[in-house]
Scaffold this motif. Structure first.
Motif, short mmCIF file in Angstrom:
data_model
loop_
_atom_site.label_atom_id
_atom_site.label_comp_id
_atom_site.label_asym_id
_atom_site.label_seq_id
_atom_site.Cartn_x
_atom_site.Cartn_y
_atom_site.Cartn_z
N SER A 260 -4.80 82.49 33.49
CA SER A 260 -4.50 83.42 34.58
C SER A 260 -4.36 82.68 35.91
O SER A 260 -3.51 83.02 36.74
N PHE A 261 -5.20 81.66 36.11
CA PHE A 261 -5.09 80.89 37.35
C PHE A 261 -3.78 80.12 37.41
O PHE A 261 -3.11 80.11 38.46
N LEU A 262 -3.41 79.47 36.34
CA LEU A 262 -2.18 78.69 36.35
C LEU A 262 -0.96 79.58 36.57
O LEU A 262 -0.01 79.18 37.25
N LYS A 263 -1.00 80.77 36.02
CA LYS A 263 0.09 81.72 36.24
C LYS A 263 0.16 82.11 37.72
O LYS A 263 1.24 82.16 38.32
N ALA A 264 -1.01 82.35 38.32
CA ALA A 264 -1.05 82.70 39.75
C ALA A 264 -0.61 81.52 40.61
O ALA A 264 0.06 81.70 41.64
N LEU A 265 -0.97 80.30 40.20
CA LEU A 265 -0.59 79.12 40.97
C LEU A 265 0.92 78.92 40.97
O LEU A 265 1.52 78.63 42.01
N GLU A 266 1.54 79.11 39.82
CA GLU A 266 3.00 78.97 39.75
C GLU A 266 3.69 80.02 40.61
O GLU A 266 4.66 79.72 41.33
N ALA A 267 3.18 81.25 40.57
CA ALA A 267 3.77 82.31 41.40
C ALA A 267 3.59 82.01 42.88
O ALA A 267 4.48 82.27 43.70
N THR A 268 2.44 81.45 43.24
CA THR A 268 2.18 81.11 44.64
C THR A 268 3.14 80.06 45.15
O THR A 268 3.67 80.17 46.27
N VAL A 269 3.37 79.03 44.36
CA VAL A 269 4.29 77.96 44.78
C VAL A 269 5.69 78.53 45.00
O VAL A 269 6.38 78.17 45.97
N GLU A 270 6.11 79.44 44.16
CA GLU A 270 7.42 80.06 44.35
C GLU A 270 7.45 80.91 45.61
O GLU A 270 8.44 80.93 46.34
N THR A 271 6.35 81.60 45.89
CA THR A 271 6.26 82.39 47.12
C THR A 271 6.33 81.49 48.35
O THR A 271 7.00 81.81 49.34
#
Length: 464
Positions: A260-271
């Motif tokens: 779940s963290f890695l998924k959130a991290l990838e989304a954050t970088v795109e943001t």
């Protein structure tokens, strides 16, 4: 240039008494001149840092200008009280005396600054040195030449060389400067060069402040808000393209929230940077081709030894561009887990309990920073109590550098000495002890050591 350096050293030595006895008002006026110049030439500084490695203007303000302005204002606010001799309590044995700590300038100081935050990490120690009443020679990094030229122009327009002088140039200039006799050397850079600086300082028994680096871990507990923690870690890691001495170097994720963290991290970088990071105006570049090649070699070595790129991984040598990259399945034998990365690659490992994490961290050199994310105070305390680092932050990244009331610096391999606020003033000062005798009670212990004197000595030994 060597003759110029020697001439300036001679001028500064002649000015030491005048500078060390200058008033707080005089020193504060010098600091105000730096602040005024900075505010008037903000755009010029932004242009210089963009020319050096495409640092976004907003990051220049946040990470270069704001820190200097904050340090100047904090120092001006407190300098008069810092300069006053500090009274200490009197031991009973010295009844009738008064003890003071008097802060006097160390004298002739050398500041060798790095390229990653070339303005901030040049001028903040300069602020401390000026506040303490020293003369300074500043050697900015040749790897950020546009900013070095800006600093040279600023200092030459504000200060007489007998007070502050800047010498640009390559490593040979630093080598020559290190051969000279200074009273204090403040160096920011890698541990490898820090050892060279310390060895050179030893020839003259010169005191040093070494702001170095190392592999700073981030540990995410099982109970965090993954979106919030991911945003903080992404900002701390990818600011300035990962070229930050206190950036999270590698990441421990609890197996409970690993995916779940890695998924959130990838989304954050795109943001933060969009789907095509190379086109983002908010993402800096690696400073030069040599450092680009070094970081890419760490990435390739990790991949060859079994690491997997979860996201990112794109590079462009012509633009010194490396995409924000997250690696999983990382193991200790990989170079990326042994060397400080200093770039936008984040190795990630999973763990089951905090004992496993702290044992692993203690196997390496003591880092400059350590970050722990958890709402569980017991978990946080366990991590902090079972590791050693120069600085630490709970539930955020990088913010320790902006805390004026805390010492900033490393421990052993990550640094020697402290800076920031009052600690920076003290670092550039000699804390001279002063004892003022106001009685003559000690005459009772003078020889000849007859019965009365021996009785008093025995009494003191027993009761004091």
């Amino acid at each position: 240039m060597e003759n110029q350096i020697l001439d300036v050293l001679s001028l500064q030595k002649s000015a030491l008494l005048r500078l060390s006895t200058s008033s707080a008002t005089e020193r504060m006026e010098k600091l105000r001149k730096i602040e005024s110049y900075l505010m008037q030439h903000k755009n010029e500084l932004c242009d210089a840092l963009y020319a050096d490695f495409k640092k976004p203007a907003s990051e220049v303000v946040i990470a270069e200008m704001l820190g200097v302005k904050r340090e100047i204002n904090h120092t001006i606010k407190h300098l008069k009280s810092w300069m006053k001799p500090q009274s200490v309590s009197t031991p009973l044995m010295l009844l009738g005396t008064k003890g003071l700590v008097q802060y006097e300038a160390k004298g002739l100081c050398l500041i060798i600054s790095p390229w990653n935050y070339p303005f901030n990490l040049s001028i903040c120690p300069l602020v401390h040195a000026i506040a303490a009443g020293n003369a300074v020679i500043l050697k900015p990094s040749e790897l950020s030449p546009a900013t070095a030229a800006f600093i040279q122009k600023m200092i030459s327009s504000l200060f007489d060389p007998s007070e502050v002088a800047v010498f640009e140039g390559d490593a040979s200039v630093s080598t020559f400067l290190l051969e000279q006799k200074f009273d204090h050397i403040f160096f920011t850079g890698s541990p490898a060069i820090g050892k060279v600086v310390m060895a050179a300082a030893a020839n003259h028994l010169t005191s040093v402040t070494l702001e170095l680096g190392g592999k700073s871990p981030a540990i995410v507990g099982p109970d965090v808000n993954v979106e919030e923690a991911a945003a903080k870690i992404a900002w701390g890691k990818f600011l300035n393209n990962g070229q930050t001495c206190i950036a999270p170097d590698y990441l421990y994720l609890h197996e409970k929230n690993y995916y779940s963290f890695l998924k959130a991290l990838e989304a954050t970088v795109e943001t933060f940077y969009g789907k095509n990071v190379a086109k983002s105006k908010d993402y800096a570049r690696i400073v030069n081709r040599r450092h680009f090649d070094r970081i890419v070699s760490l990435l390739e070595d990790a991949k060859e030894k079994g690491a997997q790129v979860l996201f990112g991984g794109k590079t462009d040598a012509d633009d010194c561009f490396i995409e924000p990259t997250v690696l999983i399945h990382c193991t200790p034998e990989m170079r990326i887990m042994q060397e400080e990365i200093f770039g936008p690659i984040l190795p990630v490992m999973s763990y089951q309990d905090e004992l496993q994490v702290t044992a692993s961290i203690r196997q390496g050199d003591k880092p400059l920073a350590l970050y722990v994310f958890s709402t569980n105070a017991e978990f946080n305390h366990y991590i902090l109590d079972h590791t050693s680092s120069g600085t630490s932050v709970v539930n955020d990244c990088l913010i320790q550098f902006g805390h004026n009331e805390l010492p900033f610096g490393g421990v052993n391999h990550s640094g020697i000495g402290k800076s920031g606020g009052h600690y920076g003033f003290v670092e550039f000062s000699n804390q001279k002890s002063v004892v003022i005798q106001r009685t003559n009670l000690l005459k009772n212990f003078y020889p000849p050591y007859g019965v009365k004197v021996r009785w008093m000595i025995d009494f003191v030994l027993k009761w004091l």
